[in-house]
Each structure stands twice: as structure tokens, then as C-alpha cells.
Design an enzyme around this catalytic site. Sequence first.
Site, PDB file in Angstrom:
ATOM      1  CG  ASP A   1     -15.662  57.903 -23.673  1.00  0.00           C
ATOM      2  OD1 ASP A   1     -16.161  58.590 -24.186  1.00  0.00           O
ATOM      3  OD2 ASP A   1     -15.915  57.193 -22.841  1.00  0.00           O
TER       4      ASP A   1
ATOM      5  CE  LYS B   1     -15.952  56.593 -27.267  1.00  0.00           C
ATOM      6  NZ  LYS B   1     -16.282  57.566 -27.242  1.00  0.00           N
TER       7      LYS B   1
END
Length: 446
Positions: A166, A126
Site C-alpha cells: 500500500d 489491513k
Amino acid sequence: MHENLIPIRQAVIARNPGESEFHQAVDEVFESLGPVVARHPDLLESAILERICEPERQIIFRVPWTDDNGQVHINRGFRVEFNSALGPYKGGLRFHPSVYLGIVKFLGFEQIFKNSLTGMPIGGGKGGSDFDPSGRSDAEIMRFCQSFMTELYRHIGEYTDVPAGDIGVGGREIGYLFGQYKRITNRYESGVLTGKGLAWGGSLVRTEATGYGTVMFAEEMLKTRGQDMDGREIIVSGSGNVAIYAVERAQSLGAKVLTASDSSGYVMDPDGIDLDLLKQVKEVERARISQYAERKGGRARFISDGSVWDVPGSVALPCATQNELNGRQAKKLLANGVEVVAEGANMPTTAEAIRLFQDADVLFAPGKAANAGGVATSALEMQQNASRDSWTFDYTQQRLQEIMRGIHHRCAETADEYGMPGNYVAGANITGFIKVARAMSAQGLI
Ligand code: NDP
């Protein structure tokens, strides 16, 4: 928590001070692993859990950029390459002022187990930045993305690490990031990023996948009780990518969605959310959610204090951000008769709220399982890129549906096998963990 896990947890906390979201994500997984420790002590050999909690690589970098007035800004960029036992690191980029290492690590840690659950060959990672995109012009967003990629490009690649979107990173940002990657590397490497535009390597259904998948998972849970979504009143939080397509899917199944929100408040529309208007306000104009109520008129209202969880409904879909549904709000939802909670966002429900739902026999789906349709469809995008192919909407949606059914089935089966029927949190954590642990074990001490 199993006694053998307590010292490992304490060491993680001591080693990662001040990263409360990461600690919370680790606790949630560890709370589920007691029965695995008892049944498969071999899986904890050679410090598998200690290694799973330590990212393989953490990259932190400076991102300098210039605004439209010529003023220089400095942000911090992150990429945490957490675990590559099952495939290249895979996970989104988040641009939001709240981003710091603890947020990126919580998201990366969750991603390991989520990606494992999908059954696709993808590891966990991430990234993101504390950059705040709100109110910035397209040109400012482009300069920021170009500067961000000017450092990130050396760490990613279709066989290495494949970022996606995201919070704060959608199709526009992926476009600027891909353009800069292509320019620096002089390679048209489609598989290096997912969430691309349809004309340049993107996949149909990727935009819809997380929201659709969350509702598909809720449908599967309801089926176990012989029920469905038709005619239900649904409470949705958020109004971004995940929320919008959760609304779309729920409405297509005959449900009425009553709410949507952003960081300024929420709208309550007793006639059901007008999806075209919501898309116009949030996707096209990037305006505040109050605009929805203003333009819709009639019975639609904007409420700036309180929360969507005050509104009665039988299905709750938290689709905004972490820790947005706490114990007090869970009690309110329970008093109002909630029967299903499926997490579209990552870790939106606090540990206390999860316990309350589970004690009340609410069908509760953790984000690791319920929102895995997004990353799974990213993996389908990678497959299409690798074979220079593009699939139809119907075929891709069918694949997504099969994947969500498979995830539901694996979670439910594991929960049964470990004597916790209906506990999707335990089912997701145990299934995700065992596959990664076995792969790590086979690959030696690395
Ligand atoms: P978007 O940026 O498209 O939308 C985020 C939404 O949540 C916006 O409505 C935003 O409001 C709201 N929000 C964000 N932060 C806060 C906050 N601190 N308080 C209140 N509201 C907030 O993001 P996504 O829809 O892509 O992501 C939503 C969630 O889903 C995240 O948890 C993400 O990690 C998760 N997720 C996303 C996937 C994807 O494919 N996109 C895949 C799997 C999980 P505002 O506009 O005011 O900031």
C-alpha cells in the site's frame, strides 16, 4: 441513515473513540444499507452489523530498528484482521507517519466489502506502521522490514492472512518482508504475501493492476452513456503505484493526462504527462515531483500551492490518499465540467464531495469498486502460487478486465434493483455487504 442503523453507528463511535477515518468509512457503508434493512431484515439478525464493525483480531506491536548512524528508533506496527467470512484476511501494509489504529481500521473495513465485490475467496484485513520511509537508505528500509516481520510472521500465512503493499510499501519492501518470513519459518510459502517479484512467485500485471483497473472501471461507466476515454483530458493526483499505472492505461486509450502530484505539490503538463520521465523520477529515483517539471522543461510547471483539482478536465482520478478531494474542490471540478470521478485511492473523496458529484449526475466510482483490481490480481497471484504456475501478461490482464467488468456489472445491477440507478456507491456497498452477511450468518455466532 435508516433509523435502525443509528444506534449501531453510535455504538461503533463510542467504542472506537478518536478514529475519525474509521467512523467515516462506517458511515459511508451504513448510509447505503437503508434499503437492505427494509428488504432483508433477516440479514441484520444475530448482530451481523455490530460484528462486521468489530475486527476479529487487532494486533499492535513494537518495531525497534537501527538507522545507518547506529541510532535506535521505535515504531508501532499494526495488523487488523477484520473479517474472514469469505477467505483468509487479505489487504495491504501501509508505511506512512500518519498511520494509527483509526487509519488501519478504516482501510481494513473498506477491504471487507471490496474483497467481497471482487468475487474472489478473500476476507478483509489491513496493516502497517507509522514508520516514515522517505529519505531512508535501502539498508534502513531492510532493517525496518525485518524487524516488522519478526513480530508479524506469527500472525500470517497463506491460509490465515496474506498482506500486500500500500502507500510506502512496494516491491522492495515486499522483498525484504518475504525474505525475513522465509528465514524465520524455514518455509518457501509463496502465498503468504502478494506483490512479489516476478522471479520469486509474483504475478505479471500485479504492479499495474490497481491503476489499470481504475481506468477500466471508468471505461465501463462511460460505456453506459455511449462514451469512451479517447481524446479526454484527465486529472490524476498522486505519483505512486496507482497513479502511474492509471496514467499508463488512460494514455493507451487515447486520453491526455495533464497532472500528477505528491505531498510537496503537483505538476501540470499541458502537452500530456511524459510517462517514462514520471517513472524515472518517482519509481526509480524516488525523487520529488518538482524534478519532473525541471527536467521536462517547456510548458510543464510545478505548483506547490493549490491542488490538481484546480485544473480543468472531464475525468478526475484521485490516486494519492484519503480525504484529498473535498467539497470546495468538488465544486471547482464541477464548474470546470468534470463528468467522471473514479477513486484509485481509498476514500479520497469526502462525503460532501461525493454528494455534490452524485447530485450533478457525475459518474462517480467509489474506491471499493474502482480500485479493487489490485487486490483481485493479488488473489490471482495466490492462485498461481497455489498451482505453482505463472500466467502470461495478456492472460492475466484479460482476467483483470473480466473482473473489473464483473464488479461494474454487479454494482450497476444492484443499484438498479434497489431503485438507485447509476449510484455506484450504494451498488458497491450493498453487493459487498450482502455476500459477507450471508456467509457470516451461515457460519454461526463467531
Ligand atoms: P504509493 O506509496 O506508491 O504512492 C502514494 C502517492 O500518494 C505518492 O505520490 C504520495 O506522495 C502521495 N501521498 C501519500 N500520502 C499523501 C498525503 N498525505 N498528501 C499528499 N500526497 C500523499 O501508494 P499507492 O499508489 O500504492 O497507494 C495510493 C492510494 O491507493 C492509497 O490510498 C492506497 O490505499 C490505495 N490503493 C493502493 C493499492 C495498491 O495496489 N497499491 C490497491 C488499492 C488501493 P509522497 O511520495 O510525497 O508521499
